[in-house]
Design a protein around this motif. Structure first.
Motif, PDB file in Angstrom:
ATOM      1  N   TYR A  94      37.768  30.016  30.279  1.00  0.00           N
ATOM      2  CA  TYR A  94      37.211  31.318  30.746  1.00  0.00           C
ATOM      3  C   TYR A  94      37.090  32.278  29.477  1.00  0.00           C
ATOM      4  CZ  TYR A  94      38.311  28.593  35.033  1.00  0.00           C
ATOM      5  OH  TYR A  94      38.435  27.545  35.930  1.00  0.00           O
ATOM      6  N   ASP A  98      34.935  36.738  32.225  1.00  0.00           N
ATOM      7  CA  ASP A  98      35.252  36.247  33.649  1.00  0.00           C
ATOM      8  C   ASP A  98      36.244  36.767  34.428  1.00  0.00           C
ATOM      9  OD1 ASP A  98      33.032  34.535  33.082  1.00  0.00           O
ATOM     10  OD2 ASP A  98      34.516  33.080  32.001  1.00  0.00           O
ATOM     11  N   ASP A 105      29.421  42.713  41.239  1.00  0.00           N
ATOM     12  CA  ASP A 105      30.297  42.251  42.331  1.00  0.00           C
ATOM     13  C   ASP A 105      30.508  43.541  43.342  1.00  0.00           C
ATOM     14  OD1 ASP A 105      30.982  40.067  41.063  1.00  0.00           O
ATOM     15  OD2 ASP A 105      32.194  40.880  39.768  1.00  0.00           O
ATOM     16  N   TYR A 176      32.006  36.099  44.394  1.00  0.00           N
ATOM     17  CA  TYR A 176      32.917  36.698  44.143  1.00  0.00           C
ATOM     18  C   TYR A 176      34.327  35.917  44.747  1.00  0.00           C
ATOM     19  CZ  TYR A 176      36.465  40.351  43.314  1.00  0.00           C
ATOM     20  OH  TYR A 176      37.426  41.175  42.630  1.00  0.00           O
ATOM     21  N   SER A 178      34.826  32.895  45.083  1.00  0.00           N
ATOM     22  CA  SER A 178      34.905  31.512  44.535  1.00  0.00           C
ATOM     23  C   SER A 178      35.689  32.104  43.149  1.00  0.00           C
ATOM     24  CB  SER A 178      33.777  31.093  44.051  1.00  0.00           C
ATOM     25  OG  SER A 178      32.944  31.658  43.186  1.00  0.00           O
ATOM     26  N   TRP A 179      35.649  33.077  42.354  1.00  0.00           N
ATOM     27  CA  TRP A 179      36.123  33.327  41.275  1.00  0.00           C
ATOM     28  C   TRP A 179      37.567  33.901  41.522  1.00  0.00           C
ATOM     29  CZ3 TRP A 179      35.066  32.385  36.518  1.00  0.00           C
ATOM     30  CH2 TRP A 179      33.765  31.852  36.386  1.00  0.00           C
TER      31      TRP A 179
END
Length: 220
Positions: A94, A98, A105, A176, A178-179
């Motif tokens: 990453y 990230d 967002d 968002y 998922s991150w």
């Protein structure tokens, strides 16, 4: 001429920032001071209008004044807090990019809350209205000329269940989230009672208008 230039270059640096971050900080502080003056003047104007019995609504309905942000409001709703991921999440898989909250967002959550029936909203305590614009530069947010660091807090007045449903239906919010699971981006959503939201910062709006002769043509 060269002597004068050298003298000025070696002079005091108190007046001008020497780098961009310092300049942004100084200008943000200046904007904050000016906005405080505007808020004080707005309050003084409102008081004088009330004392004089002047109708400051210009015939605008209460609902429209809430939507436009021209009046302060209070009510129940939700608070959403977004934060950067911890530095420990950085790895070969990453990039640093990230691990930070991006403009899209924030925009995704704001749009989802409007879609969920939000009646009024604030970002970092500043009222979000039709003329509100914000942008992220790196990991800082620029809003109404001021600079903010995460966490970024969005508050919305409305039915909490409907507001949560709006976020659940949003593709941007789903991405968002998922991150959040992958790198640990911060996300906290809570139901709130008695949220207080100020009126939007003063903005003078103008609009286009057809000439009278063409207006009569359209009407006929």
């Amino acid at each position: 001429m060269f002597t004068a230039s050298a003298s000025l270059a070696n002079g005091s640096s108190d007046r001008h920032a020497e780098n961009l971050p310092e300049l942004v900080a100084q200008e943000s502080e200046r904007v904050a001071d000016l906005q405080d003056e505007v808020d004080d003047l707005d309050a003084e104007i409102s008081t004088l209008q009330e004392e004089a019995g002047v109708d400051a609504t210009d015939g605008t309905s209460a609902d429209m004044r809430v939507v436009s942000g021209s009046i302060a409001v209070e009510g129940d709703g939700v608070r959403v807090s977004l934060n950067d991921a911890p530095d420990s999440a950085l790895s070969d898989d990453y990039r640093p990019d990230d691990l930070v909250v991006h403009q899209q967002d924030l925009q995704g959550f704001v749009n989802a809350l409007w879609a969920g029936g939000a009646e009024a909203m604030t970002l970092q305590g500043r009222r979000v209205g039709p003329t509100t614009a914000f942008r992220c530069v790196g990991n800082v947010l620029i809003l109404h000329g001021r600079v903010y660091s995460p966490p970024y807090v969005v508050e919305a007045i409305g039915d909490p269940d409907a507001l949560r449903a709006g976020m659940d239906d949003s593709d941007a919010v789903e991405i968002y989230r998922s991150w959040v699971d992958v790198v640990g981006l911060g996300l906290d959503i809570s139901d709130e009672t008695g949220l207080e939201m100020p009126r939007t910062e003063s903005v003078e709006l103008s609009y286009a208008r057809l000439p009278d002769d063409q207006l009569d043509e359209v009407a006929s």
